[in-house]
Design a protein around this motif. Structure first.
Motif, PDB file in Angstrom:
ATOM      1  N   VAL A 141      40.357  27.009  23.120  1.00 58.11           N
ATOM      2  CA  VAL A 141      40.568  28.326  23.722  1.00 58.11           C
ATOM      3  C   VAL A 141      39.353  28.796  24.527  1.00 58.11           C
ATOM      4  O   VAL A 141      39.512  29.287  25.653  1.00 58.11           O
ATOM      5  N   PRO A 142      38.126  28.672  24.022  1.00 56.18           N
ATOM      6  CA  PRO A 142      36.988  29.095  24.856  1.00 56.18           C
ATOM      7  C   PRO A 142      36.885  28.324  26.180  1.00 56.18           C
ATOM      8  O   PRO A 142      36.461  28.889  27.194  1.00 56.18           O
ATOM      9  N   ILE A 143      37.299  27.086  26.185  1.00 57.32           N
ATOM     10  CA  ILE A 143      37.275  26.289  27.420  1.00 57.32           C
ATOM     11  C   ILE A 143      38.277  26.863  28.414  1.00 57.32           C
ATOM     12  O   ILE A 143      37.959  27.070  29.584  1.00 57.32           O
ATOM     13  N   THR A 144      39.490  27.140  27.947  1.00 58.31           N
ATOM     14  CA  THR A 144      40.513  27.669  28.860  1.00 58.31           C
ATOM     15  C   THR A 144      40.175  29.079  29.313  1.00 58.31           C
ATOM     16  O   THR A 144      40.497  29.460  30.435  1.00 58.31           O
ATOM     17  N   ASN A 145      39.523  29.849  28.454  1.00 62.78           N
ATOM     18  CA  ASN A 145      39.186  31.222  28.820  1.00 62.78           C
ATOM     19  C   ASN A 145      38.114  31.320  29.898  1.00 62.78           C
ATOM     20  O   ASN A 145      37.949  32.379  30.505  1.00 62.78           O
ATOM     21  N   GLN A 146      37.403  30.232  30.163  1.00 61.46           N
ATOM     22  CA  GLN A 146      36.364  30.257  31.204  1.00 61.46           C
ATOM     23  C   GLN A 146      36.941  30.575  32.581  1.00 61.46           C
ATOM     24  O   GLN A 146      36.265  31.157  33.415  1.00 61.46           O
ATOM     25  N   SER A 147      38.177  30.151  32.821  1.00 62.17           N
ATOM     26  CA  SER A 147      38.761  30.386  34.138  1.00 62.17           C
ATOM     27  C   SER A 147      40.111  31.104  34.054  1.00 62.17           C
ATOM     28  O   SER A 147      40.859  31.120  35.020  1.00 62.17           O
ATOM     29  N   ALA A 148      40.397  31.688  32.915  1.00 62.13           N
ATOM     30  CA  ALA A 148      41.672  32.384  32.731  1.00 62.13           C
ATOM     31  C   ALA A 148      41.576  33.836  33.169  1.00 62.13           C
ATOM     32  O   ALA A 148      40.508  34.429  33.144  1.00 62.13           O
ATOM     33  N   VAL A 149      42.719  34.383  33.563  1.00 66.94           N
ATOM     34  CA  VAL A 149      42.775  35.816  33.832  1.00 66.94           C
ATOM     35  C   VAL A 149      43.047  36.529  32.516  1.00 66.94           C
ATOM     36  O   VAL A 149      43.578  35.932  31.570  1.00 66.94           O
ATOM     37  N   ASN A 150      42.698  37.783  32.438  1.00 66.58           N
ATOM     38  CA  ASN A 150      43.023  38.596  31.278  1.00 66.58           C
ATOM     39  C   ASN A 150      44.484  39.003  31.434  1.00 66.58           C
ATOM     40  O   ASN A 150      44.831  39.775  32.332  1.00 66.58           O
ATOM     41  N   LEU A 151      45.335  38.460  30.571  1.00 66.75           N
ATOM     42  CA  LEU A 151      46.774  38.671  30.708  1.00 66.75           C
ATOM     43  C   LEU A 151      47.155  40.141  30.593  1.00 66.75           C
ATOM     44  O   LEU A 151      48.006  40.619  31.344  1.00 66.75           O
ATOM     45  N   GLN A 152      46.509  40.871  29.705  1.00 65.15           N
ATOM     46  CA  GLN A 152      46.806  42.300  29.554  1.00 65.15           C
ATOM     47  C   GLN A 152      46.442  43.066  30.820  1.00 65.15           C
ATOM     48  O   GLN A 152      47.216  43.894  31.312  1.00 65.15           O
ATOM     49  N   GLU A 153      45.253  42.789  31.375  1.00 68.55           N
ATOM     50  CA  GLU A 153      44.845  43.465  32.614  1.00 68.55           C
ATOM     51  C   GLU A 153      45.787  43.134  33.764  1.00 68.55           C
ATOM     52  O   GLU A 153      46.145  44.009  34.551  1.00 68.55           O
ATOM     53  N   ARG A 154      46.179  41.873  33.851  1.00 71.89           N
ATOM     54  CA  ARG A 154      47.081  41.468  34.945  1.00 71.89           C
ATOM     55  C   ARG A 154      48.430  42.134  34.778  1.00 71.89           C
ATOM     56  O   ARG A 154      49.020  42.610  35.751  1.00 71.89           O
ATOM     57  N   SER A 155      48.928  42.203  33.552  1.00 74.01           N
ATOM     58  CA  SER A 155      50.199  42.870  33.294  1.00 74.01           C
ATOM     59  C   SER A 155      50.133  44.339  33.720  1.00 74.01           C
ATOM     60  O   SER A 155      51.050  44.849  34.371  1.00 74.01           O
ATOM     61  N   GLU A 156      49.040  45.016  33.367  1.00 79.10           N
ATOM     62  CA  GLU A 156      48.870  46.419  33.742  1.00 79.10           C
ATOM     63  C   GLU A 156      48.803  46.575  35.261  1.00 79.10           C
ATOM     64  O   GLU A 156      49.378  47.520  35.823  1.00 79.10           O
ATOM     65  N   LEU A 157      48.120  45.669  35.929  1.00 84.29           N
ATOM     66  CA  LEU A 157      48.032  45.708  37.394  1.00 84.29           C
ATOM     67  C   LEU A 157      49.422  45.568  38.015  1.00 84.29           C
ATOM     68  O   LEU A 157      49.779  46.320  38.928  1.00 84.29           O
ATOM     69  N   TYR A 158      50.208  44.618  37.527  1.00 86.94           N
ATOM     70  CA  TYR A 158      51.567  44.434  38.041  1.00 86.94           C
ATOM     71  C   TYR A 158      52.411  45.686  37.791  1.00 86.94           C
ATOM     72  O   TYR A 158      53.154  46.124  38.664  1.00 86.94           O
ATOM     73  N   ARG A 159      52.295  46.248  36.605  1.00 82.36           N
ATOM     74  CA  ARG A 159      53.096  47.425  36.259  1.00 82.36           C
ATOM     75  C   ARG A 159      52.731  48.625  37.133  1.00 82.36           C
ATOM     76  O   ARG A 159      53.589  49.418  37.509  1.00 82.36           O
ATOM     77  N   LYS A 160      51.450  48.757  37.478  1.00 81.91           N
ATOM     78  CA  LYS A 160      51.027  49.853  38.367  1.00 81.91           C
ATOM     79  C   LYS A 160      51.672  49.730  39.738  1.00 81.91           C
ATOM     80  O   LYS A 160      51.866  50.721  40.434  1.00 81.91           O
ATOM     81  N   SER A 161      52.014  48.511  40.137  1.00 81.05           N
ATOM     82  CA  SER A 161      52.659  48.311  41.434  1.00 81.05           C
ATOM     83  C   SER A 161      54.179  48.463  41.345  1.00 81.05           C
ATOM     84  O   SER A 161      54.877  48.254  42.324  1.00 81.05           O
ATOM     85  N   GLY A 162      54.687  48.813  40.138  1.00 83.41           N
ATOM     86  CA  GLY A 162      56.115  49.033  39.983  1.00 83.41           C
ATOM     87  C   GLY A 162      56.864  47.913  39.295  1.00 83.41           C
ATOM     88  O   GLY A 162      58.051  48.032  39.001  1.00 83.41           O
ATOM     89  N   TRP A 163      56.198  46.817  39.017  1.00 85.33           N
ATOM     90  CA  TRP A 163      56.835  45.681  38.347  1.00 85.33           C
ATOM     91  C   TRP A 163      57.157  46.029  36.910  1.00 85.33           C
ATOM     92  O   TRP A 163      56.347  46.649  36.224  1.00 85.33           O
ATOM     93  N   GLN A 164      58.329  45.641  36.440  1.00 85.09           N
ATOM     94  CA  GLN A 164      58.714  45.865  35.039  1.00 85.09           C
ATOM     95  C   GLN A 164      58.858  44.557  34.279  1.00 85.09           C
ATOM     96  O   GLN A 164      58.400  44.453  33.148  1.00 85.09           O
ATOM     97  N   SER A 165      59.528  43.599  34.899  1.00 79.46           N
ATOM     98  CA  SER A 165      59.706  42.281  34.281  1.00 79.46           C
ATOM     99  C   SER A 165      60.108  41.303  35.376  1.00 79.46           C
ATOM    100  O   SER A 165      60.516  41.697  36.467  1.00 79.46           O
ATOM    101  N   PHE A 166      59.983  40.023  35.061  1.00 80.70           N
ATOM    102  CA  PHE A 166      60.336  39.000  36.036  1.00 80.70           C
ATOM    103  C   PHE A 166      61.828  39.069  36.331  1.00 80.70           C
ATOM    104  O   PHE A 166      62.653  39.193  35.434  1.00 80.70           O
ATOM    105  N   ASP A 167      62.166  38.968  37.610  1.00 77.43           N
ATOM    106  CA  ASP A 167      63.557  39.007  38.054  1.00 77.43           C
ATOM    107  C   ASP A 167      63.890  37.683  38.728  1.00 77.43           C
ATOM    108  O   ASP A 167      63.407  37.405  39.830  1.00 77.43           O
TER     109      ASP A 167
END
Length: 187
Positions: A141-167
């Protein structure tokens, strides 16, 4: 990095948006072009264990070495390699509904997280997935986290743009939209 850490290539996968044609098959590449021109009716993508085993068994031996090019409903053009690409390809070939969302949830990712991962690929991102015993998690997990996005932050960013779920019926991003979205997230 995962391979250098000792994770076998057969246990890793990459699925990436290819709407801007960053990847094109060469004449010598091991490419399995798959197209799905229909739309899926449901995004649950559940597959019975026996059918899943048969689909994976048919492709597992070559999954690590084959590049798969797909048109995924709601996402658009993707390129993938590894077991997840093989699972996604087998679902498309078998006419199983669910696309990438179904492949991710069948691989054990929660639907909530899978929704964000698929939207990320739709917007130009890449998913790297690895299978490993639970005892390997503290090391990998620490290896993958070196280049991973923060999933919670990305989800919040998408939701701020009006996204609710994948369509799965959404119009895929154009090449220009993918390039613009990628430019937003350059580190």
């Amino acid at each position: 990095m995962l391979e250098a850490a000792g994770l076998p290539p057969s246990e890793t996968s990459v699925i990436s948006n290819n709407s801007d044609a960053w990847y094109s098959a060469t004449k010598t590449a091991n490419v399995v072009p798959l197209r799905n021109y229909g739309s899926s009716s449901k995004a649950d993508g559940k597959v019975e264990g026996a059918a899943l085993g048969a689909a994976i068994g048919a492709t597992a031996a070559t999954a690590a070495s084959l590049v798969t090019m797909l048109a995924v409903p709601g996402v658009g053009a993707v390129v993938g390699i590894g077991w997840l690409a093989a699972l996604l390809g087998s679902m498309v070939i078998g006419g199983v509904a669910g696309g990438l969302l179904g492949a991710l949830t069948n691989a054990g990712i929660s639907e909530e997280d899978a929704q964000v991962f698929v939207e990320g690929v739709r917007r130009g991102g890449t998913v790297v997935a690895a299978r490993m015993p639970p005892s390997e998690l503290p090391r990998i997990v620490p290896i993958t986290n070196q280049s991973a996005v923060n999933l919670q932050e990305r989800s919040e960013l998408y939701r701020k743009s009006g996204w609710q779920s994948f369509d799965p019926n959404a119009v895929p991003y154009t090449a220009d939209q993918v390039r613009s979205e990628r430019a937003l997230h350059v580190h």
